[in-house]
Design a protein around this motif. Sequence first.
Motif, PDB file in Angstrom:
ATOM      1  N   TYR A 183     -19.714 104.889 -26.842  1.00  0.00           N
ATOM      2  CA  TYR A 183     -18.380 104.292 -26.650  1.00  0.00           C
ATOM      3  C   TYR A 183     -18.392 103.351 -25.443  1.00  0.00           C
ATOM      4  CZ  TYR A 183     -13.437 103.832 -25.632  1.00  0.00           C
ATOM      5  OH  TYR A 183     -12.194 103.303 -25.373  1.00  0.00           O
TER       6      TYR A 183
ATOM      7  N   THR B 212     -17.965  99.481 -26.133  1.00  0.00           N
ATOM      8  CA  THR B 212     -16.695  98.920 -25.662  1.00  0.00           C
ATOM      9  C   THR B 212     -16.889  98.166 -24.350  1.00  0.00           C
ATOM     10  OG1 THR B 212     -16.061 100.897 -24.452  1.00  0.00           O
ATOM     11  CG2 THR B 212     -15.326 100.768 -26.736  1.00  0.00           C
TER      12      THR B 212
ATOM     13  N   ASN C  46     -11.781  94.625 -30.759  1.00  0.00           N
ATOM     14  CA  ASN C  46     -12.706  95.343 -31.649  1.00  0.00           C
ATOM     15  C   ASN C  46     -12.488  96.849 -31.630  1.00  0.00           C
ATOM     16  OD1 ASN C  46     -14.658  94.731 -33.529  1.00  0.00           O
ATOM     17  ND2 ASN C  46     -16.364  95.177 -32.177  1.00  0.00           N
ATOM     18  N   PHE C  47     -11.705  97.314 -30.650  1.00  0.00           N
ATOM     19  CA  PHE C  47     -11.450  98.754 -30.535  1.00  0.00           C
ATOM     20  C   PHE C  47      -9.981  98.991 -30.220  1.00  0.00           C
ATOM     21  CE2 PHE C  47     -15.896  98.277 -29.615  1.00  0.00           C
ATOM     22  CZ  PHE C  47     -16.463  99.332 -30.311  1.00  0.00           C
ATOM     23  N   ASP C  48      -9.482 100.090 -30.733  1.00  0.00           N
ATOM     24  CA  ASP C  48      -8.104 100.459 -30.422  1.00  0.00           C
ATOM     25  C   ASP C  48      -8.042 101.980 -30.265  1.00  0.00           C
ATOM     26  OD1 ASP C  48      -5.403 100.563 -30.084  1.00  0.00           O
ATOM     27  OD2 ASP C  48      -4.931 100.357 -32.213  1.00  0.00           O
TER      28      ASP C  48
ATOM     29  N   PRO D 175     -10.272 104.499 -30.396  1.00  0.00           N
ATOM     30  CA  PRO D 175     -10.773 105.216 -31.583  1.00  0.00           C
ATOM     31  C   PRO D 175     -10.836 106.730 -31.413  1.00  0.00           C
ATOM     32  CG  PRO D 175     -12.547 104.041 -30.467  1.00  0.00           C
ATOM     33  CD  PRO D 175     -11.281 103.571 -29.855  1.00  0.00           C
TER      34      PRO D 175
ATOM     35  N   TYR E 153      -9.890 106.514 -37.707  1.00  0.00           N
ATOM     36  CA  TYR E 153     -10.974 106.226 -36.766  1.00  0.00           C
ATOM     37  C   TYR E 153     -11.629 104.900 -37.109  1.00  0.00           C
ATOM     38  CZ  TYR E 153     -15.568 106.586 -34.539  1.00  0.00           C
ATOM     39  OH  TYR E 153     -16.710 106.323 -33.820  1.00  0.00           O
TER      40      TYR E 153
ATOM     41  N   ARG F 278      -9.929 101.866 -36.113  1.00  0.00           N
ATOM     42  CA  ARG F 278      -9.837 101.639 -34.664  1.00  0.00           C
ATOM     43  C   ARG F 278     -11.192 101.361 -34.015  1.00  0.00           C
ATOM     44  NH1 ARG F 278      -5.500 104.048 -31.894  1.00  0.00           N
ATOM     45  NH2 ARG F 278      -3.816 104.790 -33.200  1.00  0.00           N
ATOM     46  N   TRP F 279     -12.271 101.642 -34.718  1.00  0.00           N
ATOM     47  CA  TRP F 279     -13.626 101.485 -34.155  1.00  0.00           C
ATOM     48  C   TRP F 279     -14.279 100.278 -34.824  1.00  0.00           C
ATOM     49  CZ3 TRP F 279     -16.762 104.373 -30.669  1.00  0.00           C
ATOM     50  CH2 TRP F 279     -18.122 104.043 -30.677  1.00  0.00           C
ATOM     51  N   HIS F 280     -14.834  99.402 -34.040  1.00  0.00           N
ATOM     52  CA  HIS F 280     -15.520  98.211 -34.560  1.00  0.00           C
ATOM     53  C   HIS F 280     -14.638  97.544 -35.631  1.00  0.00           C
ATOM     54  CE1 HIS F 280     -18.624  95.430 -34.909  1.00  0.00           C
ATOM     55  NE2 HIS F 280     -19.675  96.191 -35.063  1.00  0.00           N
TER      56      HIS F 280
END
Lengths: 369, 527
Positions: free
Chosen positions: B262, B266, B286-288, B290, B299, B302-304
């Motif tokens: 992570y 990130t 690119n992330f929120d 995750p 997930y 929110r990831w990549h």
Amino acid sequence: MKKSWSHESKEYKIYVVLCLILGLAIAAAGLYALQKLLVPKYMRGVVEGSMIAEYYESEVPHEVLFLGDCEVYENISTVALYRDYGISSYIRGSAQQLTWQSYYLLEDTLRYETPEVVVFNVLALKYGEPQSESYNRMTLDGMRWSRSKWDAINASMTEGEHMADYLFPLLRYHSRWDELRSTDFEYAFSRDRVTVNGYYMRCDISPEGEFPAPMPLADYTLPETSMDYLTRMVELCRENDIELILIKAPTLYPYWYEEWDAQVRAFAQEYNVPYINYINLRDNIGLDMSVDTYDAGLHLNLTGAEKFADYIGQYLVNHYELTDFRDVADVARAWEDDILFYDELRDAQNAELAEYGELRSWGANAIEN
Amino acid sequence: MLFTSLPFVIFTAVLIAVYYLLVPRNERWGLLLIASLAFYFFADPRYLLFIGVTALTAYVLAIITEDYNAKRKAYLKANKENFDSDSKKKYKAVTARVSRLMLVLALLINLGILAATKYTNFVIETIGAIRNQEVNFVNVIIPMGISFYTFQTVSYSIDISRGTIKAQRSFWKFLLFVSFFPQLVQGPISRYGDLSQTLYEPKRFELRNVSYGFIRILWGYFKKLVIADRLVIGLKTLTETPDEYRGAYVFVVMMLYAAQLYCDFTGGIDITIGIAQMLGITVKENFDLPYFSKNIKEYWNRWHITMGTWFTDYIFYPLSVSPTMLKLSKWSRQHLGNAIGKRVTVYISCFCVWLATGIWHGAAWHFVVWGLMNFVVIMASQELEPLYAKFHNKFGFKGRKWYSAFEILRTFLLMSSLKLFDCYRDVGMTFRMFGSMFTTFNIGKLFNGSLLEIGLTRGDYTVAVIAVVIVFLVSLYKKLRGRDVREMLFERYHLFVLCCVVLFLATMVFGAYGMGYDASQFIYNQF
């Protein structure tokens, strides 16, 4: 500050600029303080890293400059040279100081003074490549910034070392936060003296023992790099009217091969510089290696260093026109302070030896773990 | 030039200074192009050839497609009285066919380069394994960030073919879109339609942009150097000698890798977005958060994010609505019933997406299996949804705080388990090590000092834990307040500056960089 100011207002702009200036100042001060705290201090145990920088504190002129590794900074008492002959000398030496480092230290010295005589100990000629990052740092970190230091670093870096780490030592030593000792805080902004004009004193005694038999080498030729720097040293001395003397200190180990000796002798003859191998002159010097060494014969102790200084001093006054600084009031005053420090250091070491039978505040016993 | 190397920092600092101080606003994109090409050149001059070919083919084919379509459209408009409904359809079909042909050509060239450089040895290895033969690998150059810029170019070609964006008429501007240096290292995968909005426009110095960008870069370095590069030392020991570290250690690997990956990924994205923001360019997030996801679907939203949406937009949807799939859907509904039939095409499309996701991540079977495991888990959770709903209705857990926390923890553990494939890089080994968590009971060993023998000191653990807590609190602030902590700080600029100073000094001192540490590349740089 978010309150009433518009982001376009003059007040807000002034506020932002002030914040940025203050921020930069705090960052710079923080970096400075952290760097001071985190770099090694070399005040206990391994003190070699402090030696090179001490030169800049010396206020007297030096007519004789010794260059080399532990075979000079532990084997020649600068105070004995002064006391016996009035020679004002300095040893610019550090642990495993390589030939090119000695060359650049000479260049560096010439920025401040021009000695009459330079004495170079030849043991380091055997190294043609940079050897170790930690020894590099001990020699190079202490130099003041100059073109000579830049060149010395470039010539000395081992794999993985970068100029940036020398420019900003914090980049190299930042991870020491995990191993900080009391001395790091105590000596963050000022250091104690560890040598007397470059001489590192040891008063303890450990008689010379048996050394391992010399290993046969595949090639006895001294490396081209170190011989090139020796040539440059000769030329630099000539350009500055300095007499250069090559010596091999009287200690037997690390082994000094006959083949190396012959090459240095031939070099000396070719360039018309004196070369004295003191290994064969141990009796003339008066060395008794049962009492004149502190580490089984690798280096001389105080009595050995004083005997060797006495012998080499005789040669210097016989062959060169050196000033007797005992008659120069300003210099003599400064040397008296050095002698006082020297005597105090000797007395302190002797007191520890009397009390414990060994040194506890110097050498390996003093390394902070 | 590694993101974490001093030359990169100097390169970026000089670029930003020159960008605002010396270059006229309208010409700033030109400086970015030069900087991007220089960045690529210093990585390896040969890379320029690859990126050049990719950019040139996509650029030329896009213009041909657009011009051809425009001409045909204009002809149709000018001669509409000569076309009846049928001939109009036929005419449009020809236009679409040519457009499709250009697209196929663009895809073949660009995906072909990607496949040839990245997957040749994978294919050789696989064939060798099937035939049980020793293989000779070929020496192929894999240009830095090829997966990222190829995907950007492919999306551009598809969007042009769909007519959703206008082609870029300046090759140099298009080359900048493909080669924009901050995102070459590890993404995000930008779309032309998004990035072009700010990439070429004249930019003026804006305190907010520059400040936000700057602190984001510092934050990225903090995560990368203080956490990720510190933990990687311990992770290497634990995963390179798996026989010594089984059972409870595997759980430690899961936790360390979750934090390491992570912060590495990130952190890199923060540096990328931060640099872009300082230059006045908006790059997609690119992330929120995750790790606050309550289920796997969430997930992956929110990831990549840019990769997920790329696969959705350019593989999942086109595949789902392709004529073959529509036919299959119809057939399966008729023969398998509505309930199962409607799922078949969705599952096939989903399977393809996850297979491609696995392969995209790396030319190795553990990535393929990792992708397919994600597919299995997502499908299973989707199938079990009615059961969950029943359970929630019966016990009324849904919406309760402790249950939300449980869902977050469950998702985190599940995704961390799947990441083990990336840790052990061997499918069989991963399953064995995962299984050992339930068969080797050695939890006591974790407390006998053995974790201090994996290359991490007490100090390292302390720093890593404190840093992870700081990262968590910053994330929590965003989660609870719905806004970035930077915004709050920016309102009190002195606090903002103070935070920058503290972050900078903390990273300088506690970062795992320089001698004694291996300069570790960003994990996603290899993709």
